[in-house]
Design a protein around this motif. Structure first.
Motif, mmCIF file in Angstrom:
data_model
loop_
_atom_site.group_PDB
_atom_site.id
_atom_site.type_symbol
_atom_site.label_atom_id
_atom_site.label_comp_id
_atom_site.label_asym_id
_atom_site.label_seq_id
_atom_site.Cartn_x
_atom_site.Cartn_y
_atom_site.Cartn_z
ATOM 1 N N GLU A 7 0.866 -1.820 -0.064
ATOM 2 C CA GLU A 7 0.222 0.065 -0.312
ATOM 3 C C GLU A 7 0.927 1.023 -0.089
ATOM 4 O O GLU A 7 0.726 2.535 -0.123
ATOM 5 C CB GLU A 7 -0.881 0.330 0.958
ATOM 6 C CG GLU A 7 -2.350 -0.425 0.536
ATOM 7 C CD GLU A 7 -2.969 -1.836 1.669
ATOM 8 O OE1 GLU A 7 -3.103 -1.362 3.075
ATOM 9 O OE2 GLU A 7 -2.984 -2.704 1.620
ATOM 10 N N ALA A 10 2.025 1.950 -3.779
ATOM 11 C CA ALA A 10 0.385 1.603 -4.081
ATOM 12 C C ALA A 10 0.056 3.686 -3.454
ATOM 13 O O ALA A 10 -0.336 4.636 -4.622
ATOM 14 C CB ALA A 10 -0.953 1.577 -3.802
ATOM 15 N N ASP A 26 -4.685 8.174 2.030
ATOM 16 C CA ASP A 26 -4.270 7.998 1.144
ATOM 17 C C ASP A 26 -4.614 6.000 0.723
ATOM 18 O O ASP A 26 -4.087 5.791 0.106
ATOM 19 C CB ASP A 26 -2.899 7.895 0.931
ATOM 20 C CG ASP A 26 -2.945 9.215 0.193
ATOM 21 O OD1 ASP A 26 -2.017 9.895 0.367
ATOM 22 O OD2 ASP A 26 -3.870 9.539 -0.260
ATOM 23 N N LYS A 29 -8.174 4.725 0.328
ATOM 24 C CA LYS A 29 -8.830 4.023 -0.880
ATOM 25 C C LYS A 29 -8.853 3.037 -1.293
ATOM 26 O O LYS A 29 -9.640 2.531 -2.137
ATOM 27 C CB LYS A 29 -7.962 5.822 -1.591
ATOM 28 C CG LYS A 29 -9.036 5.684 -2.530
ATOM 29 C CD LYS A 29 -8.107 6.599 -3.683
ATOM 30 C CE LYS A 29 -9.367 6.080 -5.600
ATOM 31 N NZ LYS A 29 -8.859 7.376 -6.542
ATOM 32 N N PRO A 30 -7.755 2.173 -1.263
ATOM 33 C CA PRO A 30 -7.588 1.124 -1.950
ATOM 34 C C PRO A 30 -8.535 0.211 -1.178
ATOM 35 O O PRO A 30 -9.206 -1.077 -2.386
ATOM 36 C CB PRO A 30 -5.846 0.670 -2.240
ATOM 37 C CG PRO A 30 -5.394 1.960 -1.688
ATOM 38 C CD PRO A 30 -6.353 3.032 -0.825
ATOM 39 N N ASP A 32 -11.024 0.953 0.496
ATOM 40 C CA ASP A 32 -12.520 1.585 0.522
ATOM 41 C C ASP A 32 -12.764 0.245 -1.785
ATOM 42 O O ASP A 32 -13.856 0.420 -1.394
ATOM 43 C CB ASP A 32 -12.716 2.915 -0.121
ATOM 44 C CG ASP A 32 -13.071 3.306 0.503
ATOM 45 O OD1 ASP A 32 -13.396 2.326 1.545
ATOM 46 O OD2 ASP A 32 -12.804 4.530 1.603
ATOM 47 N N ILE A 33 -11.918 0.548 -2.753
ATOM 48 C CA ILE A 33 -12.392 0.260 -3.563
ATOM 49 C C ILE A 33 -12.570 -1.614 -3.551
ATOM 50 O O ILE A 33 -12.690 -1.549 -4.169
ATOM 51 C CB ILE A 33 -11.360 0.359 -4.845
ATOM 52 C CG1 ILE A 33 -10.950 1.855 -4.973
ATOM 53 C CG2 ILE A 33 -11.322 0.258 -6.363
ATOM 54 C CD1 ILE A 33 -11.979 2.744 -6.029
ATOM 55 N N ARG A 34 -11.297 -1.818 -3.412
ATOM 56 C CA ARG A 34 -10.986 -3.612 -2.916
ATOM 57 C C ARG A 34 -12.892 -3.449 -2.104
ATOM 58 O O ARG A 34 -13.196 -4.374 -2.578
ATOM 59 C CB ARG A 34 -10.440 -3.701 -1.980
ATOM 60 C CG ARG A 34 -9.923 -5.209 -2.148
ATOM 61 C CD ARG A 34 -8.458 -5.232 -1.959
ATOM 62 N NE ARG A 34 -7.252 -4.212 -2.301
ATOM 63 C CZ ARG A 34 -6.412 -3.978 -1.904
ATOM 64 N NH1 ARG A 34 -6.707 -3.697 -0.331
ATOM 65 N NH2 ARG A 34 -5.086 -3.189 -2.532
ATOM 66 N N ASP A 532 -6.736 -2.235 -6.891
ATOM 67 C CA ASP A 532 -6.568 -1.310 -5.957
ATOM 68 C C ASP A 532 -6.953 0.353 -6.487
ATOM 69 O O ASP A 532 -7.490 1.184 -5.394
ATOM 70 C CB ASP A 532 -5.453 -1.244 -4.742
ATOM 71 C CG ASP A 532 -3.689 -0.164 -6.069
ATOM 72 O OD1 ASP A 532 -4.860 0.071 -6.484
ATOM 73 O OD2 ASP A 532 -3.701 -0.129 -4.662
ATOM 74 N N ASP A 533 -8.099 0.143 -7.539
ATOM 75 C CA ASP A 533 -8.022 1.642 -7.934
ATOM 76 C C ASP A 533 -8.597 1.299 -8.832
ATOM 77 O O ASP A 533 -8.627 0.305 -10.090
ATOM 78 C CB ASP A 533 -6.989 2.305 -7.990
ATOM 79 C CG ASP A 533 -7.913 4.359 -7.839
ATOM 80 O OD1 ASP A 533 -8.860 4.134 -7.443
ATOM 81 O OD2 ASP A 533 -7.074 5.052 -8.276
ATOM 82 N N VAL A 535 -9.879 3.460 -12.557
ATOM 83 C CA VAL A 535 -10.092 4.521 -13.142
ATOM 84 C C VAL A 535 -10.561 5.232 -14.523
ATOM 85 O O VAL A 535 -10.849 3.767 -15.506
ATOM 86 C CB VAL A 535 -8.377 4.200 -13.819
ATOM 87 C CG1 VAL A 535 -7.990 5.395 -13.938
ATOM 88 C CG2 VAL A 535 -7.370 4.164 -12.489
#
Ligand code: ADP
Ligand code: MG
Length: 539
Positions: A7, A10, A26, A29-30, A32-34, A532-533, A535
């Motif tokens: 992380e 990332a 920071d 976020k990963p 949350d996306i996951r 993890d994101d 886009v």
């Protein structure tokens, strides 16, 4: 393991004062996306969970145009669903991949993926790193494959039709047409056996089996036809021809067209007469040459440039008693050639007796109002078969076709990989116990992953029990106990609503289906975990 290392890399930027708050965001976020990916994917899995197994429910799907589909097939349900979330789309793809790879098990694969994601969520809550979980699951899937192949699989003698038929019947039993499984299963087996060569494992190509759906009658009237069945009708000539000499042509029997668009103005009757006479002679010449070669049945490919056969040509063909079938689709040509063992004739110059194929009988048949052309007794036929599926309404008919496709795929799997395993949740429980034991002997993260993986596999018997109205927990714990006592084939017979020796009850399935379910589900889960994101690209 260092859960933070991935992380930190990332984390894109640390602007501002460098306060703890920024860094925290920071990192957040990963995860949350996951989380959002997992929730979306699990929603898909939950949506089709109720369709698993013989007591599973069917879905009625309505598309934008108001067309309705009734189905129990995972791949079909997902294909028609309007899925927006990118991670949820991965599960749709997963089901599609299973459909291509094995043809059956399209619901199981998604249900298992959902369960693995849930297991991964719990492991992440414990602080394990997603990459480590992905690797752990992959290792567990490899071990599961090994156990399935070496300990649970039962080798199959492909000549033994009865076992193969049972496998096809198991697959059909969980469909809308389960009542007709005793009729459809042998048809599927016979069809695949007809087109495959057992010496070559990859010899079965389902494109050699043409499934024609005919509305009317009931599914009971479904039959396999050794020969050729065309969905077109006879458009000229007699409706029945014995000792047929068949030509498949790709050229047109109509007046030629110029390359450019142009108009010819005909101003008097004499000229008009000449034009008509020319056309008449041109067509008569073609038809006469066809007759001269001895041909009495002609199949004409559909043409998009001009009429493949003009009215005048039909008139001559009628007079010369040539049975004519027009509008043979371009995609059908390969199948027709293979079946009749002939080559398509591309021009009149090649219209010779040696390019014709012979058959005992070509006739037009009438099935509840639909007219079809049937060719039987082909001399030197190719390895193909046609199956005519019947159904009283469009919904049942289409589902019967999809179910038959699943059964054909099951038989194809057995030709490819000649081993079967028990069904009804038995292999999943056996695997679960073995992986758990194996995992206990491991150290570190893998130990956790193996045990979670093992637990996730129980979703199959659990769901089968749930869908059939049995007590899920009681059933699964009872199964676990029986397996621990060494009863390898103890499984859930959903039809009886009880635990039984599943092999004696003839619930068996191909090894390849289960192998592919486990491996494909694991692959998809591993890739979802590693994202993890999301886009959005701007176009
Ligand atoms: P899929 O689309 O994944 O093939 P199905 O609805 O066909 O889903 O269900 C397959 C599952 O149902 C398999 O795990 C199979 O072992 C199980 N199954 C099939 N027939 C029976 C039965 N008579 N009793 C218990 N389980 C069964
Ligand atoms: Mg199935």
């Amino acid at each position: 393991m260092a859960p933070t290392s991935g992380e930190t890399k990332a984390a894109p930027k640390r602007i501002g004062t460098g306060s703890g708050n920024n860094t925290y965001k920071d990192k957040q976020k990963p995860s949350d996306i996951r989380q959002s990916n997992i929730v979306a994917a699990k929603a898909i899995a939950d949506a089709i969970r109720t369709s698993l197994g013989p007591r599973g429910m069917d879905k009625m799907i309505q598309d934008g145009k108001g067309e309705v589909t009734i189905t129990n097939d995972g791949a079909t349900i997902l294909k028609q669903m309007n899925v927006i979330h990118p991670a949820a789309k991965m599960l749709v793809e997963l089901s599609k991949a299973q459909d291509i790879e094995a043809g059956d098990g399209t619901t199981s694969v998604v249900v298992l993926a959902g369960s693995l994601l849930e297991a991964a969520e719990k492991l992440m809550a414990k602080g394990l790193h997603p990459s480590a979980i992905a690797d752990g699951f992959r290792a567990a899937a490899r071990k599961a494959t090994e156990i399935l192949r070496n300990e649970l699989a039962i080798p199959l003698n492909i000549e033994d039709r009865s076992v193969v038929t049972k496998c096809a019947a198991t697959s059909l039993n969980s469909k809308v047409v389960s009542q007709q499984s005793s009729l459809l299963a042998p048809i599927a087996v016979n069809a695949v056996y007809q087109v495959s060569n057992f010496k070559d494992r990859n010899s079965c190509d389902l494109r050699d089996i043409k499934v024609v759906t005919v509305l009317g009658g009931t599914v009971e009237d479904t039959e396999m036809i050794e020969g050729l069945l065309l969905t077109q009708k006879v458009c000229a000539g007699p409706k029945k021809m014995e000792k047929a000499k068949i030509a498949l042509i790709q050229f047109c029997i109509s007046p030629p067209k110029t390359d450019m668009d142009m108009n010819v103005i005909v101003s008097d009757y004499a000229q008009m007469d000449r034009v008509l006479r020319e056309e008449r002679n041109y067509i008569l010449n073609i038809v006469k040459q066809i007759k001269a070669s001895g041909c009495n049945v002609i199949l004409i490919q559909k043409s998009i440039l001009r009429d493949a056969v003009s009215d005048l040509a039909l008139h001559f063909l009628e007079k010369l008693k040539i049975l004519t079938v027009r509008d043979v689709e371009r995609e059908e040509i390969e199948f027709v050639c293979k079946t009749l063992n002939c080559r398509p004739i591309a021009s009149l110059d090649h219209f010779t007796a040696e390019n014709l194929s012979t058959a005992d009988l070509v006739e037009e048949i009438n099935c509840s109002g639909s007219r079809l052309v049937k060719v039987t007794g082909i001399t030197n036929p190719g390895r193909t078969v046609s199956i005519m599926v019947r159904g009283s309404n469009k919904l049942v008919l289409n589902e019967a076709e999809r179910s038959l496709h699943d059964a054909l795929c099951v038989v194809r799997c057995l030709v490819k990989e000649r081993a079967v395993i028990a069904g009804g949740g038995a292999p999943e429980i056996a695997l679960s116990i073995k992986l758990n034991q194996y995992g206990s002997g491991l150290k570190g993260v893998d130990s956790y992953c193996f045990r979670s993986f093992a637990e996730a596999l129980e979703v199959i018997p659990l769901t089968l029990a749930e869908n059939s109205g049995m007590s899920a927990i009681n059933t699964v714990t009872e199964l676990r106990k029986l397996h621990a006592e060494g009863q390898k084939s103890a499984g859930l017979n959903v039809k009886k609503g009880a635990i039984a020796n599943i092999m004696d009850d003839n619930v068996i399935q191909p090894l390849l289906v289960t192998l592919s379910v486990i491996n494909l589900a694991t692959e998809t889960v591993a890739s979802i975990l590693k994202i993890d994101d999301i886009v959005n690209s701007v176009r």
